[in-house]
Write a protein that holds these residues in place. Structure first.
Motif, mmCIF file in Angstrom:
data_model
loop_
_atom_site.group_PDB
_atom_site.id
_atom_site.type_symbol
_atom_site.label_atom_id
_atom_site.label_comp_id
_atom_site.label_asym_id
_atom_site.label_seq_id
_atom_site.Cartn_x
_atom_site.Cartn_y
_atom_site.Cartn_z
ATOM 1 N N GLY A 9 0.796 -1.224 0.000
ATOM 2 C CA GLY A 9 0.000 0.000 0.000
ATOM 3 C C GLY A 9 0.824 1.266 0.000
ATOM 4 O O GLY A 9 0.326 2.347 -0.350
ATOM 5 N N TYR A 10 2.085 1.163 0.377
ATOM 6 C CA TYR A 10 2.949 2.346 0.493
ATOM 7 C C TYR A 10 3.125 3.045 -0.857
ATOM 8 O O TYR A 10 2.836 4.238 -1.006
ATOM 9 N N LYS A 11 3.606 2.286 -1.850
ATOM 10 C CA LYS A 11 3.826 2.887 -3.164
ATOM 11 C C LYS A 11 2.505 3.213 -3.864
ATOM 12 O O LYS A 11 2.435 4.166 -4.650
ATOM 13 N N GLU A 12 1.468 2.433 -3.570
ATOM 14 C CA GLU A 12 0.163 2.707 -4.189
ATOM 15 C C GLU A 12 -0.337 4.106 -3.819
ATOM 16 O O GLU A 12 -0.804 4.871 -4.678
ATOM 17 N N VAL A 13 -0.220 4.441 -2.549
ATOM 18 C CA VAL A 13 -0.701 5.745 -2.084
ATOM 19 C C VAL A 13 0.206 6.873 -2.571
ATOM 20 O O VAL A 13 -0.269 7.943 -2.974
ATOM 21 N N LEU A 14 1.515 6.647 -2.567
ATOM 22 C CA LEU A 14 2.433 7.677 -3.054
ATOM 23 C C LEU A 14 2.274 7.919 -4.548
ATOM 24 O O LEU A 14 2.390 9.054 -5.022
ATOM 25 N N ALA A 15 2.003 6.861 -5.317
ATOM 26 C CA ALA A 15 1.790 7.025 -6.763
ATOM 27 C C ALA A 15 0.553 7.876 -7.027
ATOM 28 O O ALA A 15 0.540 8.717 -7.942
ATOM 29 N N ALA A 16 -0.497 7.668 -6.237
ATOM 30 C CA ALA A 16 -1.705 8.482 -6.394
ATOM 31 C C ALA A 16 -1.419 9.946 -6.083
ATOM 32 O O ALA A 16 -1.884 10.847 -6.787
ATOM 33 N N ALA A 17 -0.638 10.176 -5.039
ATOM 34 C CA ALA A 17 -0.267 11.551 -4.689
ATOM 35 C C ALA A 17 0.547 12.190 -5.805
ATOM 36 O O ALA A 17 0.341 13.352 -6.165
ATOM 37 N N ASP B 5 -7.858 11.444 -16.031
ATOM 38 C CA ASP B 5 -9.125 10.839 -15.618
ATOM 39 C C ASP B 5 -9.095 10.338 -14.180
ATOM 40 O O ASP B 5 -10.102 9.852 -13.666
ATOM 41 N N GLY B 6 -7.927 10.433 -13.534
ATOM 42 C CA GLY B 6 -7.808 9.963 -12.161
ATOM 43 C C GLY B 6 -7.672 8.471 -12.021
ATOM 44 O O GLY B 6 -7.893 7.916 -10.938
ATOM 45 N N PHE B 7 -7.268 7.779 -13.100
ATOM 46 C CA PHE B 7 -7.186 6.316 -13.086
ATOM 47 C C PHE B 7 -5.762 5.783 -12.947
ATOM 48 O O PHE B 7 -5.552 4.576 -12.962
ATOM 49 N N PHE B 8 -4.785 6.669 -12.831
ATOM 50 C CA PHE B 8 -3.404 6.214 -12.713
ATOM 51 C C PHE B 8 -3.205 5.520 -11.365
ATOM 52 O O PHE B 8 -3.587 6.038 -10.318
ATOM 53 N N SER B 9 -2.623 4.313 -11.394
ATOM 54 C CA SER B 9 -2.365 3.588 -10.154
ATOM 55 C C SER B 9 -1.055 2.832 -10.260
ATOM 56 O O SER B 9 -0.640 2.431 -11.360
ATOM 57 N N TYR B 10 -0.424 2.624 -9.131
ATOM 58 C CA TYR B 10 0.849 1.907 -9.129
ATOM 59 C C TYR B 10 0.648 0.447 -9.516
ATOM 60 O O TYR B 10 1.454 -0.125 -10.256
ATOM 61 N N GLU B 11 -0.420 -0.155 -9.050
ATOM 62 C CA GLU B 11 -0.664 -1.567 -9.352
ATOM 63 C C GLU B 11 -0.846 -1.799 -10.852
ATOM 64 O O GLU B 11 -0.301 -2.742 -11.425
#
Length: 328
Positions: free
Chosen positions: A67-75, A255-261
């Motif tokens: 979850g760490y990189k997932e949240v940072l990628a969104a930021a 579109d707000g769809f960029f995600s690390y996963e």
């Protein structure tokens, strides 16, 4: 009235903690991760957004807790779109956190009724206490997540930004074409934003035959985005060059769809292309600050060359008109 302190300090609670620790030690699916790390909220919400540090973490091979990189990628995606709009960045972090937690719960078997055992599995093995403490709680906990705005609610306030970003990316595309054709021995060619704007000016003259106002913003808005957010330009243009299924990476960001996963595997290609933009185009411009800010954000690393996008018929005519003195 229940004495919370008595419960927390009870022998039964100590036994629960020992049991959870034993479960995590035996069954944890996570790899060994960096013990020394900065909390996501410290990077993304305290003071200036540290985009260079966040990007370096996303590119690194270091393992962090789930979850760490997932949240940072969104930021990072939110910052890239609107660097000065912290509310959008924080909302995207919350949505990424919720998505991660929902997938963790699903992994514990959401096709059956919830039990204490399944809750412990999802919360302490698949999600993990690090995520709960450093991300969920620091972002505001249950109250903040219950009240978090949707991406569309926030984006509706600044919808003109999308068209401005697309205009900026297209301006760099024109410079990319120009550098490929004219920045070689025998030509004294210095790319500049004004040269790209001149192509837009030619397109405006074809107003009846070209939907300029539908596609692009005015010169003043383009100059504003360019001057105030120089460090983002190479990344935005590079993102426009990467096709993912039927959309570009840039459109996924917008579109707000960029995600690390889903898109983390494109990061090195994306940054490599952005470094190429900095070296191939920005380094030849008279604006030294543009190259400096870009290099500071992207850091050292490999470059990846790519071709500029194909121009339509009217763009080709406008480009040739603006650069006719260089065309032999």
């Amino acid at each position: 009235m229940i004495d919370v302190r008595e419960i927390l300090e009870s022998a039964e609670m100590d036994e629960v903690i020992r049991a959870v620790d034993a479960l995590r030690k035996r069954f944890s699916l996570r790899p060994i991760y960096q013990a020394e790390h900065e909390w996501p909220v410290a990077l993304a919400r305290v003071g200036r957004f540290r985009a260079d540090v966040v990007l370096a973490i996303l590119l690194s091979e270091e393992k962090y807790y789930p979850g760490y990189k997932e949240v940072l990628a969104a930021a990072f995606g939110g910052w890239l779109i609107v660097p000065r709009y912290a509310k959008l960045r924080e909302a995207l972090m919350m949505h990424a956190a919720v998505d991660f937690m929902e997938k963790a719960v699903a992994s514990s078997g959401n096709d059956e009724p919830l039990t204490i055992k399944k809750d412990v599995l999802a919360r302490y093995l698949f999600i993990g206490p690090e995520f709960l403490v450093e991300i969920f709680d620091c972002l505001g906990g249950y109250r903040a997540f219950a009240d978090m705005p949707s991406f569309d609610e926030l984006w509706g306030d600044i919808e003109y930004v999308e068209k401005t970003i697309i205009t900026a990316a297209r301006a760099i595309a024109y410079l990319h074409h120009a550098v490929d054709r004219f920045a070689r021995p025998g030509f004294q060619f210095v790319p500049s934003l004004n040269k790209a704007v001149s192509v837009f000016d030619e397109l405006k003259k074809k107003e009846r035959g070209y939907p300029f106002k539908e596609k692009y913003v005015s010169r003043s808005l383009l100059h504003q985005r360019w001057s105030q957010n120089k460090q983002t330009l190479a990344l935005l243009y590079a993102a426009s060059s990467i096709q993912i299924n039927r959309k570009t990476l840039l459109q996924l960001l917008l579109d707000g769809f960029f995600s690390y996963e889903d898109h983390g595997r494109y990061l090195h290609k994306w940054i490599g292309r952005a470094r190429y933009v900095s070296d191939h185009i920005f380094s030849k411009m008279s604006d030294a600050e543009l190259g400096l800010k870009t290099r500071r954000l992207l850091g050292d690393g490999p470059m990846m060359a790519f071709r500029p996008p194909k121009l339509d018929e009217m763009e080709v005519a406008s480009f040739d008109e603006c650069f006719r003195s260089y065309i032999k």
